[in-house]
Design an enzyme around this catalytic site. Structure first.
Site, PDB file in Angstrom:
ATOM      1  N   HIS A  76       0.829  -1.216   0.000  1.00 45.41           N
ATOM      2  CA  HIS A  76       0.000   0.000   0.000  1.00 45.41           C
ATOM      3  C   HIS A  76       0.861   1.264   0.000  1.00 45.41           C
ATOM      4  O   HIS A  76       0.344   2.353  -0.228  1.00 45.41           O
ATOM      5  CB  HIS A  76      -1.044  -0.024   1.130  1.00 45.41           C
ATOM      6  CG  HIS A  76      -0.554   0.379   2.482  1.00 45.41           C
ATOM      7  ND1 HIS A  76      -0.186  -0.514   3.453  1.00 45.41           N
ATOM      8  CD2 HIS A  76      -0.394   1.602   3.028  1.00 45.41           C
ATOM      9  CE1 HIS A  76       0.182   0.145   4.543  1.00 45.41           C
ATOM     10  NE2 HIS A  76       0.068   1.428   4.307  1.00 45.41           N
ATOM     11  N   ASP A 122       0.086  -7.549   1.676  1.00 49.14           N
ATOM     12  CA  ASP A 122       0.564  -6.161   1.704  1.00 49.14           C
ATOM     13  C   ASP A 122       2.095  -6.155   1.776  1.00 49.14           C
ATOM     14  O   ASP A 122       2.677  -5.813   2.805  1.00 49.14           O
ATOM     15  CB  ASP A 122      -0.076  -5.420   2.886  1.00 49.14           C
ATOM     16  CG  ASP A 122       0.142  -3.917   2.811  1.00 49.14           C
ATOM     17  OD1 ASP A 122       0.595  -3.429   1.756  1.00 49.14           O
ATOM     18  OD2 ASP A 122      -0.138  -3.231   3.828  1.00 49.14           O
ATOM     19  N   GLN A 211       0.281   6.286  11.355  1.00 45.05           N
ATOM     20  CA  GLN A 211       0.385   6.724   9.961  1.00 45.05           C
ATOM     21  C   GLN A 211       1.814   7.175   9.614  1.00 45.05           C
ATOM     22  O   GLN A 211       2.412   7.957  10.362  1.00 45.05           O
ATOM     23  CB  GLN A 211      -0.592   7.874   9.667  1.00 45.05           C
ATOM     24  CG  GLN A 211      -2.030   7.420   9.464  1.00 45.05           C
ATOM     25  CD  GLN A 211      -2.706   7.038  10.769  1.00 45.05           C
ATOM     26  OE1 GLN A 211      -2.608   7.772  11.733  1.00 45.05           O
ATOM     27  NE2 GLN A 211      -3.390   5.901  10.784  1.00 45.05           N
ATOM     28  N   GLY A 212       2.315   6.683   8.508  1.00 42.56           N
ATOM     29  CA  GLY A 212       3.679   7.015   8.079  1.00 42.56           C
ATOM     30  C   GLY A 212       4.697   5.964   8.498  1.00 42.56           C
ATOM     31  O   GLY A 212       5.825   5.962   8.022  1.00 42.56           O
ATOM     32  N   ASP A 213       4.306   5.078   9.423  1.00 41.92           N
ATOM     33  CA  ASP A 213       5.183   3.969   9.819  1.00 41.92           C
ATOM     34  C   ASP A 213       5.021   2.778   8.883  1.00 41.92           C
ATOM     35  O   ASP A 213       5.852   1.855   8.897  1.00 41.92           O
ATOM     36  CB  ASP A 213       4.871   3.508  11.245  1.00 41.92           C
ATOM     37  CG  ASP A 213       5.284   4.527  12.292  1.00 41.92           C
ATOM     38  OD1 ASP A 213       6.358   5.144  12.123  1.00 41.92           O
ATOM     39  OD2 ASP A 213       4.541   4.707  13.269  1.00 41.92           O
ATOM     40  N   SER A 214       3.972   2.772   8.102  1.00 38.60           N
ATOM     41  CA  SER A 214       3.685   1.659   7.202  1.00 38.60           C
ATOM     42  C   SER A 214       4.885   1.280   6.355  1.00 38.60           C
ATOM     43  O   SER A 214       5.655   2.145   5.934  1.00 38.60           O
ATOM     44  CB  SER A 214       2.546   2.021   6.252  1.00 38.60           C
ATOM     45  OG  SER A 214       1.327   1.776   6.885  1.00 38.60           O
TER      46      SER A 214
END
Ligand code: ARG
Length: 259
Positions: A76, A122, A211-214
């Site tokens: 993603h 993912d 959010q942003g650690d993905s």
């Protein structure tokens, strides 16, 4: 359609982090100094931790160096991107410094079954335009099922937001979280798949990726066991973080590493 919506959500999310948060000022941005509930980490301790950035340098995801020119991240994070739009930053703990290396990407592999993080698969592998001289992290394989036992303490790392909807961290942050059982995670999430995913977090919440650690690493036993993927909010009691179960995809990842 779903893909367009997904991309729109990503763009709005990125816009909020890129434009609104800096306007809100550094005092808000530095409120806590955490992933959520974490502490600062030295990049020299975790040299295989990298981040993905736009050509203008905006950090939007994490990744793990698994070979000198290969990075594992979340599908993603790279969906719909052309390799020329992605930079991999290694050896840089402080996003505002110029330490380390910025590599270009020559190829983006996305798991062929990937549709949405909550469905699974993912996982994405990036090929870099050069070999980096940072240490790499081995990936968990089917022989590593013991590393996924409930209660195992796993490390999360990233430059993402320090609260849900909050501001991204300037510095690399880390924390440890216990892996949950499959039963715990399926009662939290209808979408949970015990083959595609693994969950981690305390019953009471408080520590989590956000959010942003993905795309970034979940590490146990000195191996990459998970890829930061999704969750309901961040660090909420009863809602652990959900990570791609690396061991399920290790053959495909290894194929990409050797390609
Ligand atoms: N989807 C988020 C990202 O793109 C990661 C969310 C992780 N959420 C969580 N509660 N652990 O950065």
């Amino acid at each position: 359609m779903a893909e367009t919506l997904h991309r729109l959500r990503r763009m709005v999310g990125a816009l909020v982090v890129a434009v609104l948060l800096p306007l809100m000022g550094a005092s808000v941005a530095m409120a806590d100094g955490q992933i959520v509930g974490g502490t600062r980490a030295s990049i020299s301790t975790y040299p295989w931790t990298v981040y993905l950035a736009t050509t203008s340098g905006f950090q939007y995801c994490g990744g793990t160096l698994v070979a000198p020119n290969k990075v594992v991240t979340a599908a993603h994070c790279t969906e719909g991107d052309s390799p020329s739009a992605v930079r991999v930053v290694a050896g840089r703990e402080d996003k505002q410094s110029s330490a380390g290396v910025v590599a270009n990407v020559t190829k983006i592999w996305i798991h062929p079954n990937y549709v949405d993080a909550t469905i699974g698969s993912d996982v994405s592998v990036l090929t870099l335009d050069r070999n980096l001289s940072y240490a790499t992290l081995p990936i968990a394989t089917s022989a590593d099922s013991a590393l996924y036992a409930a209660g195992t303490s796993a490390r999360i790392l990233g430059w993402g937001t320090t609260s849900s909807g909050g501001s991204a961290s300037r510095y690399l942050l880390t924390a440890t979280v216990p892996l949950t059982s499959n039963a715990t995670c399926s009662s939290a999430y209808d979408e949970y798949s015990s083959t595609a995913m693994v969950c981690a977090g305390y019953t009471q919440g408080g520590t989590d990726t956000c959010q942003g650690d993905s795309g970034g690493p979940l590490v146990a036993g000195g191996k990459l066991i998970g890829i930061t993927s999704w969750g309901n909010g961040c660090a909420l009691a009863g809602y652990p973080g959900v990570y791609t179960r690396v061991s399920t995809y290790s053959s495909l990842i290894t194929q990409q590493i050797n390609s």
